[in-house]
Design a protein around this motif. Structure first.
Motif, PDB file in Angstrom:
ATOM      1  N   PRO A 151       0.814  -1.224   0.000  1.00 46.94           N
ATOM      2  CA  PRO A 151       0.000   0.000   0.000  1.00 46.94           C
ATOM      3  C   PRO A 151       0.841   1.265   0.000  1.00 46.94           C
ATOM      4  CG  PRO A 151      -0.810  -1.574   1.620  1.00 46.94           C
ATOM      5  CD  PRO A 151       0.506  -2.097   1.141  1.00 46.94           C
ATOM      6  N   MET A 152       0.285   2.315  -0.577  1.00 48.37           N
ATOM      7  CA  MET A 152       0.910   3.630  -0.585  1.00 48.37           C
ATOM      8  C   MET A 152       0.272   4.480   0.515  1.00 48.37           C
ATOM      9  SD  MET A 152       0.664   4.087  -4.747  1.00 48.37           S
ATOM     10  CE  MET A 152       1.682   5.548  -4.904  1.00 48.37           C
ATOM     11  N   ARG A 153       0.913   5.581   0.838  1.00 44.63           N
ATOM     12  CA  ARG A 153       0.316   6.529   1.777  1.00 44.63           C
ATOM     13  C   ARG A 153      -0.866   7.229   1.113  1.00 44.63           C
ATOM     14  NH1 ARG A 153       3.507   7.758   6.213  1.00 44.63           N
ATOM     15  NH2 ARG A 153       5.659   6.974   6.135  1.00 44.63           N
ATOM     16  N   ALA A 154      -1.735   7.760   1.921  1.00 47.49           N
ATOM     17  CA  ALA A 154      -2.907   8.462   1.391  1.00 47.49           C
ATOM     18  C   ALA A 154      -2.481   9.708   0.622  1.00 47.49           C
ATOM     19  CB  ALA A 154      -3.840   8.859   2.528  1.00 47.49           C
ATOM     20  N   SER A 155      -3.088   9.911  -0.524  1.00 49.29           N
ATOM     21  CA  SER A 155      -2.873  11.117  -1.317  1.00 49.29           C
ATOM     22  C   SER A 155      -4.012  11.222  -2.321  1.00 49.29           C
ATOM     23  CB  SER A 155      -1.530  11.077  -2.049  1.00 49.29           C
ATOM     24  OG  SER A 155      -1.338  12.259  -2.803  1.00 49.29           O
ATOM     25  N   LYS A 156      -4.613  12.374  -2.412  1.00 47.79           N
ATOM     26  CA  LYS A 156      -5.780  12.531  -3.272  1.00 47.79           C
ATOM     27  C   LYS A 156      -5.430  12.290  -4.741  1.00 47.79           C
ATOM     28  CE  LYS A 156      -8.200  15.847  -0.309  1.00 47.79           C
ATOM     29  NZ  LYS A 156      -8.765  17.216  -0.210  1.00 47.79           N
ATOM     30  N   PRO A 157      -6.312  11.632  -5.473  1.00 46.24           N
ATOM     31  CA  PRO A 157      -6.087  11.438  -6.904  1.00 46.24           C
ATOM     32  C   PRO A 157      -6.392  12.718  -7.674  1.00 46.24           C
ATOM     33  CG  PRO A 157      -8.209  10.529  -6.292  1.00 46.24           C
ATOM     34  CD  PRO A 157      -7.566  11.007  -5.019  1.00 46.24           C
ATOM     35  N   VAL A 158      -5.612  12.965  -8.734  1.00 46.56           N
ATOM     36  CA  VAL A 158      -5.816  14.202  -9.496  1.00 46.56           C
ATOM     37  C   VAL A 158      -6.042  13.964 -10.990  1.00 46.56           C
ATOM     38  CG1 VAL A 158      -4.548  15.638  -7.854  1.00 46.56           C
ATOM     39  CG2 VAL A 158      -3.313  14.527  -9.724  1.00 46.56           C
ATOM     40  N   ARG A 160      -1.461  11.161  -8.493  1.00 55.21           N
ATOM     41  CA  ARG A 160      -1.845  11.594  -7.152  1.00 55.21           C
ATOM     42  C   ARG A 160      -1.245  12.955  -6.825  1.00 55.21           C
ATOM     43  NH1 ARG A 160      -1.596   7.063  -3.029  1.00 55.21           N
ATOM     44  NH2 ARG A 160       0.254   8.224  -2.370  1.00 55.21           N
ATOM     45  N   ALA A 161      -1.816  13.604  -5.814  1.00 53.92           N
ATOM     46  CA  ALA A 161      -1.374  14.936  -5.426  1.00 53.92           C
ATOM     47  C   ALA A 161       0.061  14.942  -4.911  1.00 53.92           C
ATOM     48  CB  ALA A 161      -2.315  15.512  -4.371  1.00 53.92           C
ATOM     49  N   ASP A 162       0.544  13.796  -4.446  1.00 51.96           N
ATOM     50  CA  ASP A 162       1.919  13.729  -3.946  1.00 51.96           C
ATOM     51  C   ASP A 162       2.937  13.551  -5.066  1.00 51.96           C
ATOM     52  OD1 ASP A 162       1.558  11.082  -4.671  1.00 51.96           O
ATOM     53  OD2 ASP A 162       1.776  10.258  -2.652  1.00 51.96           O
ATOM     54  N   GLY A 163       2.493  13.554  -6.314  1.00 54.41           N
ATOM     55  CA  GLY A 163       3.398  13.422  -7.443  1.00 54.41           C
ATOM     56  C   GLY A 163       3.647  11.996  -7.873  1.00 54.41           C
ATOM     57  N   LYS A 164       3.153  11.032  -7.100  1.00 51.66           N
ATOM     58  CA  LYS A 164       3.346   9.630  -7.444  1.00 51.66           C
ATOM     59  C   LYS A 164       2.192   9.151  -8.326  1.00 51.66           C
ATOM     60  CE  LYS A 164       5.911   8.603  -3.222  1.00 51.66           C
ATOM     61  NZ  LYS A 164       5.978   7.765  -1.985  1.00 51.66           N
ATOM     62  N   VAL A 165       2.421   8.047  -9.002  1.00 48.76           N
ATOM     63  CA  VAL A 165       1.409   7.436  -9.847  1.00 48.76           C
ATOM     64  C   VAL A 165       1.099   6.046  -9.328  1.00 48.76           C
ATOM     65  CG1 VAL A 165       0.826   6.621 -12.157  1.00 48.76           C
ATOM     66  CG2 VAL A 165       2.102   8.756 -11.878  1.00 48.76           C
ATOM     67  N   ALA A 166      -0.151   5.786  -9.044  1.00 49.56           N
ATOM     68  CA  ALA A 166      -0.587   4.451  -8.637  1.00 49.56           C
ATOM     69  C   ALA A 166      -0.992   3.706  -9.905  1.00 49.56           C
ATOM     70  CB  ALA A 166      -1.756   4.541  -7.668  1.00 49.56           C
ATOM     71  N   GLY A 187     -15.083  11.228 -10.857  1.00 49.63           N
ATOM     72  CA  GLY A 187     -15.327  11.452  -9.438  1.00 49.63           C
ATOM     73  C   GLY A 187     -14.638  10.389  -8.591  1.00 49.63           C
ATOM     74  N   TRP A 188     -13.950  10.829  -7.554  1.00 47.61           N
ATOM     75  CA  TRP A 188     -13.375   9.893  -6.564  1.00 47.61           C
ATOM     76  C   TRP A 188     -14.231   9.984  -5.305  1.00 47.61           C
ATOM     77  CZ3 TRP A 188     -10.512  12.060  -2.163  1.00 47.61           C
ATOM     78  CH2 TRP A 188     -10.193  11.075  -1.210  1.00 47.61           C
ATOM     79  N   TYR A 189     -14.776   8.853  -4.888  1.00 45.22           N
ATOM     80  CA  TYR A 189     -15.624   8.831  -3.701  1.00 45.22           C
ATOM     81  C   TYR A 189     -14.749   8.942  -2.457  1.00 45.22           C
ATOM     82  CZ  TYR A 189     -19.226   7.338  -0.419  1.00 45.22           C
ATOM     83  OH  TYR A 189     -20.117   7.269   0.631  1.00 45.22           O
ATOM     84  N   ARG A 190     -14.783  10.116  -1.831  1.00 47.21           N
ATOM     85  CA  ARG A 190     -13.820  10.435  -0.780  1.00 47.21           C
ATOM     86  C   ARG A 190     -14.048   9.702   0.531  1.00 47.21           C
ATOM     87  NH1 ARG A 190     -16.103  14.305   2.608  1.00 47.21           N
ATOM     88  NH2 ARG A 190     -17.899  15.436   1.752  1.00 47.21           N
ATOM     89  N   HIS A 191     -15.140   8.977   0.665  1.00 48.43           N
ATOM     90  CA  HIS A 191     -15.368   8.197   1.876  1.00 48.43           C
ATOM     91  C   HIS A 191     -14.806   6.787   1.763  1.00 48.43           C
ATOM     92  CE1 HIS A 191     -17.623  11.370   3.683  1.00 48.43           C
ATOM     93  NE2 HIS A 191     -18.517  11.381   2.709  1.00 48.43           N
ATOM     94  N   ARG A 192     -14.125   6.523   0.690  1.00 47.83           N
ATOM     95  CA  ARG A 192     -13.347   5.298   0.512  1.00 47.83           C
ATOM     96  C   ARG A 192     -11.879   5.701   0.400  1.00 47.83           C
ATOM     97  NH1 ARG A 192     -15.000   0.629   2.085  1.00 47.83           N
ATOM     98  NH2 ARG A 192     -15.270   2.139   3.740  1.00 47.83           N
ATOM     99  N   PRO A 193     -10.932   4.720   0.381  1.00 48.03           N
ATOM    100  CA  PRO A 193      -9.507   5.071   0.342  1.00 48.03           C
ATOM    101  C   PRO A 193      -9.125   5.858  -0.913  1.00 48.03           C
ATOM    102  CG  PRO A 193      -9.818   2.777   0.980  1.00 48.03           C
ATOM    103  CD  PRO A 193     -11.152   3.268   0.512  1.00 48.03           C
ATOM    104  N   THR A 194      -7.980   6.528  -0.825  1.00 49.17           N
ATOM    105  CA  THR A 194      -7.399   7.118  -2.025  1.00 49.17           C
ATOM    106  C   THR A 194      -6.744   5.997  -2.836  1.00 49.17           C
ATOM    107  OG1 THR A 194      -5.257   7.576  -0.973  1.00 49.17           O
ATOM    108  CG2 THR A 194      -6.951   9.287  -0.827  1.00 49.17           C
ATOM    109  N   PRO A 195      -6.674   6.121  -4.149  1.00 52.63           N
ATOM    110  CA  PRO A 195      -6.061   5.072  -4.973  1.00 52.63           C
ATOM    111  C   PRO A 195      -4.609   4.812  -4.566  1.00 52.63           C
ATOM    112  CG  PRO A 195      -7.368   6.515  -6.347  1.00 52.63           C
ATOM    113  CD  PRO A 195      -7.315   7.159  -4.992  1.00 52.63           C
ATOM    114  N   GLY A 196      -4.322   3.562  -4.260  1.00 47.54           N
ATOM    115  CA  GLY A 196      -2.991   3.170  -3.797  1.00 47.54           C
ATOM    116  C   GLY A 196      -2.969   2.806  -2.333  1.00 47.54           C
ATOM    117  N   GLU A 197      -3.892   3.365  -1.550  1.00 45.90           N
ATOM    118  CA  GLU A 197      -4.021   2.963  -0.155  1.00 45.90           C
ATOM    119  C   GLU A 197      -4.617   1.561  -0.066  1.00 45.90           C
ATOM    120  OE1 GLU A 197      -5.228   5.763   3.235  1.00 45.90           O
ATOM    121  OE2 GLU A 197      -6.350   6.518   1.497  1.00 45.90           O
TER     122      GLU A 197
END
Length: 224
Positions: free
Chosen positions: A72-79, A161-167, A116-126
């Motif tokens: 798993p990756m750390r949480a980071s919003k998908p963009v 992702r917002a952290d610059g990484k790609v899941a 749309g990313w459903y924010r009440h579920r994990p961010t992609p990669g988590e």
């Protein structure tokens, strides 16, 4: 699909306290079982936003994953979203939550390229099932998920992702389900491993009701 402006917003369900899913209105709630509501194409209710992961690595609603996922990756919003096999390149992603009536917010039909990313579920990669939803068409024109139903096992999905990484996810399976037989636990059930679900409309468009008859669901696991 032909028909009068079919869209995500034509999919809803009630579950327990009554929430909705997508073609749609994606729902969340404390119960997994759902009962169709009038209005839009019903799909399913999601587990509660604070539902704990099920036991067993990669469990999905009590079922094993299709493949072993990466760590798993750390949480980071998908963009942004890229799905080469579905013709999706750099599609913008915005977080969606719940409306006052507990139905999910959906991307505007004025922006058919938006995911749309459903924010009440994990961010992609988590760890857990990240959920992305998109329109199949809007105002009679193809929208961002118009070709998602062509995906096959082994195809690649990349989420910037917002952290610059790609899941990077690998597709495990695609299924088209009747709106009254949506596999709620399999789609929204908590998982220990990082997984992704894409959800859109599918099947025939019923001009009498203004609804699509099915949902298309893509299952994928984090590969890198």
């Amino acid at each position: 699909m032909s028909g009068p402006t079919p869209s995500l917003s034509r999919m809803a369900v009630t579950a327990g306290a009554a929430l909705a899913v997508f073609c749609g209105v994606l729902a969340t709630g404390s119960a997994l079982s759902g009962e169709s509501a009038s209005g839009v194409i019903p799909a399913a209710a999601t587990p509660a936003a604070d539902a704990s992961p099920s036991s067993g690595a990669g469990a999905r609603g009590g079922q094993p994953s299709f493949a072993v996922a990466a760590e798993p990756m750390r949480a980071s919003k998908p963009v942004r979203l890229d799905i080469p096999a579905a013709g999706v390149k750099g599609a913008p992603i915005e977080a969606v939550g719940l409306n006052a009536d507990q139905s999910i917010e959906v991307p505007s039909l004025e922006r058919p390229e938006l995911v749309g990313w459903y924010r009440h579920r994990p961010t992609p990669g988590e760890a857990g099932p990240a959920v992305l939803l998109g329109h199949v068409d809007a105002y009679g024109e193809p929208a961002v998920f118009s070709r998602v139903n062509r995906l096959k096992r082994g195809d690649t999905i990349k989420v910037g992702r917002a952290d610059g990484k790609v899941a990077t996810f690998t597709v495990d399976a695609l299924e088209r389900v009747d709106k009254d037989a949506f596999p709620t636990a399999k789609v929204y059930g908590a998982t220990d491993s990082p997984e992704l679900r894409l959800i859109t409309c599918g099947g025939d468009f019923d001009s009498a009701t203004g609804h699509y008859e099915d949902n298309v669901i893509v299952y994928a696991h984090l590969a890198a």
